[in-house]
Design a protein around this motif. Structure first.
Motif, PDB file in Angstrom:
ATOM      1  N   HIS A  68     -92.205  71.229  72.623  1.00 22.85           N
ATOM      2  CA  HIS A  68     -93.339  70.903  73.485  1.00 22.85           C
ATOM      3  C   HIS A  68     -93.094  69.511  74.036  1.00 22.85           C
ATOM      4  O   HIS A  68     -92.231  68.785  73.546  1.00 22.85           O
ATOM      5  CB  HIS A  68     -94.660  71.000  72.708  1.00 22.85           C
ATOM      6  CG  HIS A  68     -94.750  70.046  71.572  1.00 22.85           C
ATOM      7  ND1 HIS A  68     -94.146  70.277  70.367  1.00 22.85           N
ATOM      8  CD2 HIS A  68     -95.357  68.839  71.468  1.00 22.85           C
ATOM      9  CE1 HIS A  68     -94.376  69.263  69.557  1.00 22.85           C
ATOM     10  NE2 HIS A  68     -95.094  68.376  70.197  1.00 22.85           N
ATOM     11  N   GLY A  69     -93.809  69.148  75.041  1.00 26.39           N
ATOM     12  CA  GLY A  69     -93.605  67.820  75.617  1.00 26.39           C
ATOM     13  C   GLY A  69     -92.355  67.745  76.460  1.00 26.39           C
ATOM     14  O   GLY A  69     -92.126  68.585  77.329  1.00 26.39           O
ATOM     15  N   ASP A  70     -91.498  66.781  76.149  1.00 23.05           N
ATOM     16  CA  ASP A  70     -90.331  66.491  76.985  1.00 23.05           C
ATOM     17  C   ASP A  70     -89.211  67.517  76.897  1.00 23.05           C
ATOM     18  O   ASP A  70     -88.421  67.648  77.823  1.00 23.05           O
ATOM     19  CB  ASP A  70     -89.748  65.127  76.613  1.00 23.05           C
ATOM     20  CG  ASP A  70     -90.697  63.986  76.926  1.00 23.05           C
ATOM     21  OD1 ASP A  70     -91.651  64.199  77.686  1.00 23.05           O
ATOM     22  OD2 ASP A  70     -90.477  62.881  76.403  1.00 23.05           O
ATOM     23  N   VAL A  71     -89.106  68.216  75.769  1.00 24.30           N
ATOM     24  CA  VAL A  71     -88.005  69.170  75.592  1.00 24.30           C
ATOM     25  C   VAL A  71     -88.560  70.496  75.072  1.00 24.30           C
ATOM     26  O   VAL A  71     -89.212  70.538  74.035  1.00 24.30           O
ATOM     27  CB  VAL A  71     -86.955  68.627  74.596  1.00 24.30           C
ATOM     28  CG1 VAL A  71     -85.816  69.636  74.424  1.00 24.30           C
ATOM     29  CG2 VAL A  71     -86.409  67.277  75.048  1.00 24.30           C
ATOM     30  N   ARG A  72     -88.300  71.562  75.828  1.00 24.18           N
ATOM     31  CA  ARG A  72     -88.668  72.911  75.406  1.00 24.18           C
ATOM     32  C   ARG A  72     -87.430  73.783  75.563  1.00 24.18           C
ATOM     33  O   ARG A  72     -86.696  73.644  76.544  1.00 24.18           O
ATOM     34  CB  ARG A  72     -89.817  73.456  76.242  1.00 24.18           C
ATOM     35  CG  ARG A  72     -91.136  72.712  75.965  1.00 24.18           C
ATOM     36  CD  ARG A  72     -92.264  73.121  76.874  1.00 24.18           C
ATOM     37  NE  ARG A  72     -92.001  72.619  78.223  1.00 24.18           N
ATOM     38  CZ  ARG A  72     -91.959  73.378  79.324  1.00 24.18           C
ATOM     39  NH1 ARG A  72     -92.200  74.664  79.276  1.00 24.18           N
ATOM     40  NH2 ARG A  72     -91.697  72.844  80.499  1.00 24.18           N
ATOM     41  N   VAL A  84     -79.687  80.352  77.096  1.00 23.41           N
ATOM     42  CA  VAL A  84     -80.679  79.474  76.489  1.00 23.41           C
ATOM     43  C   VAL A  84     -81.187  78.578  77.612  1.00 23.41           C
ATOM     44  O   VAL A  84     -80.391  77.938  78.309  1.00 23.41           O
ATOM     45  CB  VAL A  84     -80.065  78.620  75.358  1.00 23.41           C
ATOM     46  CG1 VAL A  84     -81.083  77.645  74.799  1.00 23.41           C
ATOM     47  CG2 VAL A  84     -79.504  79.506  74.257  1.00 23.41           C
ATOM     48  N   LEU A  85     -82.496  78.595  77.807  1.00 18.88           N
ATOM     49  CA  LEU A  85     -83.096  77.733  78.827  1.00 18.88           C
ATOM     50  C   LEU A  85     -83.617  76.466  78.172  1.00 18.88           C
ATOM     51  O   LEU A  85     -84.194  76.509  77.068  1.00 18.88           O
ATOM     52  CB  LEU A  85     -84.227  78.454  79.548  1.00 18.88           C
ATOM     53  CG  LEU A  85     -83.805  79.634  80.414  1.00 18.88           C
ATOM     54  CD1 LEU A  85     -85.027  80.350  80.979  1.00 18.88           C
ATOM     55  CD2 LEU A  85     -82.894  79.175  81.544  1.00 18.88           C
ATOM     56  N   MET A  86     -83.398  75.343  78.832  1.00 19.93           N
ATOM     57  CA  MET A  86     -83.887  74.046  78.365  1.00 19.93           C
ATOM     58  C   MET A  86     -84.698  73.419  79.488  1.00 19.93           C
ATOM     59  O   MET A  86     -84.165  73.181  80.573  1.00 19.93           O
ATOM     60  CB  MET A  86     -82.721  73.126  78.002  1.00 19.93           C
ATOM     61  CG  MET A  86     -81.939  73.585  76.798  1.00 19.93           C
ATOM     62  SD  MET A  86     -80.533  72.518  76.438  1.00 19.93           S
ATOM     63  CE  MET A  86     -79.318  73.189  77.575  1.00 19.93           C
ATOM     64  N   ASP A  92     -88.730  60.553  85.631  1.00 17.82           N
ATOM     65  CA  ASP A  92     -87.946  60.716  86.853  1.00 17.82           C
ATOM     66  C   ASP A  92     -88.002  62.120  87.421  1.00 17.82           C
ATOM     67  O   ASP A  92     -87.511  62.368  88.518  1.00 17.82           O
ATOM     68  CB  ASP A  92     -86.483  60.335  86.589  1.00 17.82           C
ATOM     69  CG  ASP A  92     -86.339  58.860  86.253  1.00 17.82           C
ATOM     70  OD1 ASP A  92     -87.116  58.048  86.781  1.00 17.82           O
ATOM     71  OD2 ASP A  92     -85.451  58.538  85.445  1.00 17.82           O
ATOM     72  N   GLY A  93     -88.551  63.075  86.654  1.00 19.72           N
ATOM     73  CA  GLY A  93     -88.646  64.436  87.153  1.00 19.72           C
ATOM     74  C   GLY A  93     -88.424  65.462  86.066  1.00 19.72           C
ATOM     75  O   GLY A  93     -88.244  65.126  84.894  1.00 19.72           O
ATOM     76  N   ASP A  94     -88.429  66.721  86.482  1.00 22.21           N
ATOM     77  CA  ASP A  94     -88.266  67.842  85.568  1.00 22.21           C
ATOM     78  C   ASP A  94     -86.988  68.584  85.914  1.00 22.21           C
ATOM     79  O   ASP A  94     -86.559  68.606  87.068  1.00 22.21           O
ATOM     80  CB  ASP A  94     -89.440  68.816  85.696  1.00 22.21           C
ATOM     81  CG  ASP A  94     -90.777  68.160  85.414  1.00 22.21           C
ATOM     82  OD1 ASP A  94     -90.803  67.190  84.645  1.00 22.21           O
ATOM     83  OD2 ASP A  94     -91.791  68.630  85.969  1.00 22.21           O
ATOM     84  N   ALA A  95     -86.396  69.214  84.902  1.00 21.79           N
ATOM     85  CA  ALA A  95     -85.201  70.026  85.128  1.00 21.79           C
ATOM     86  C   ALA A  95     -85.262  71.248  84.233  1.00 21.79           C
ATOM     87  O   ALA A  95     -85.693  71.170  83.078  1.00 21.79           O
ATOM     88  CB  ALA A  95     -83.938  69.215  84.828  1.00 21.79           C
ATOM     89  N   LEU A  96     -84.855  72.368  84.774  1.00 17.80           N
ATOM     90  CA  LEU A  96     -84.708  73.596  83.999  1.00 17.80           C
ATOM     91  C   LEU A  96     -83.225  73.931  84.011  1.00 17.80           C
ATOM     92  O   LEU A  96     -82.633  74.140  85.076  1.00 17.80           O
ATOM     93  CB  LEU A  96     -85.522  74.739  84.600  1.00 17.80           C
ATOM     94  CG  LEU A  96     -85.414  76.075  83.875  1.00 17.80           C
ATOM     95  CD1 LEU A  96     -85.883  75.954  82.418  1.00 17.80           C
ATOM     96  CD2 LEU A  96     -86.212  77.144  84.613  1.00 17.80           C
TER      97      LEU A  96
END
Length: 182
Positions: A68-72, A84-86, A92-96
């Protein structure tokens, strides 16, 4: 001597359900930092980006959604192959990011052989450090605390005065609304 387990692989930065771009990355694990995994993106570029998070989070994320939070992290299938999705979030933004599950799992297995789960503390010497910290010191005398002040009749012996233990436990920086540090 510390063990390092690394693997370079190509992740995919997911831009939309239909579009993703390749991102070279390096997975890293060090036995001298046994609870963490390190992922460096854009290796070989002038400005690589590194993320560090719990190894346990990635291990669990290979099997089921977690974090949860910064890393899922969570497993899924894309075009019939396991990935595996991270999801990473920063100011600075979000990344999948999409990683091949088989490669991540094989790398994680190597880290788990290097430092089995539950033995991380041994790598850090926590037990040895605690034993040393809690061992009686030969420099300490066996006399009770503040014995010199008791012999002089200092405030500790006056009726209603706090004991040395009470003084030790008292907050040295009382809040503005308290009286006499209480």
């Amino acid at each position: 001597m510390h063990t390092v387990v690394e693997r370079e692989l190509e992740l995919r930065l997911v831009l939309s359900p239909e579009r993703s771009i390749p991102v070279p990355a390096r997975l890293g694990y060090r036995s001298d930092d046994p609870y963490a995994v390190h992922i460096t993106f854009h290796i070989g570029s002038d400005h690589p980006v590194s993320w560090t998070f719990a190894r346990e989070l990635l291990v669990e994320g290979v099997f089921r959604p977690c974090g949860h939070g910064d890393v899922r992290v969570w497993p899924t299938k894309v075009a019939g192959r396991g990935v595996v999705l991270m999801a990473l979030t920063s100011p600075d933004g979000d990344a999948l990011l999409e990683a091949p599950a088989a490669q991540v799992s094989a790398w994680l297995e190597r880290t788990l052989r290097a430092v089995p789960p539950g033995s991380e503390g041994e790598q850090l010497g926590i037990d040895d450090g605690l034993a040393e910290l809690l061992a009686p010191s030969p420099r300490l005398s066996a006399s009770p605390p503040c014995s010199a002040s008791r012999e002089r009749g200092d405030v500790h012996d006056q009726p209603g005065s706090p004991s040395p233990d009470e003084l030790w436990l008292r907050d040295p920086w009382p809040s503005d609304g308290s009286e006499d540090g209480e």
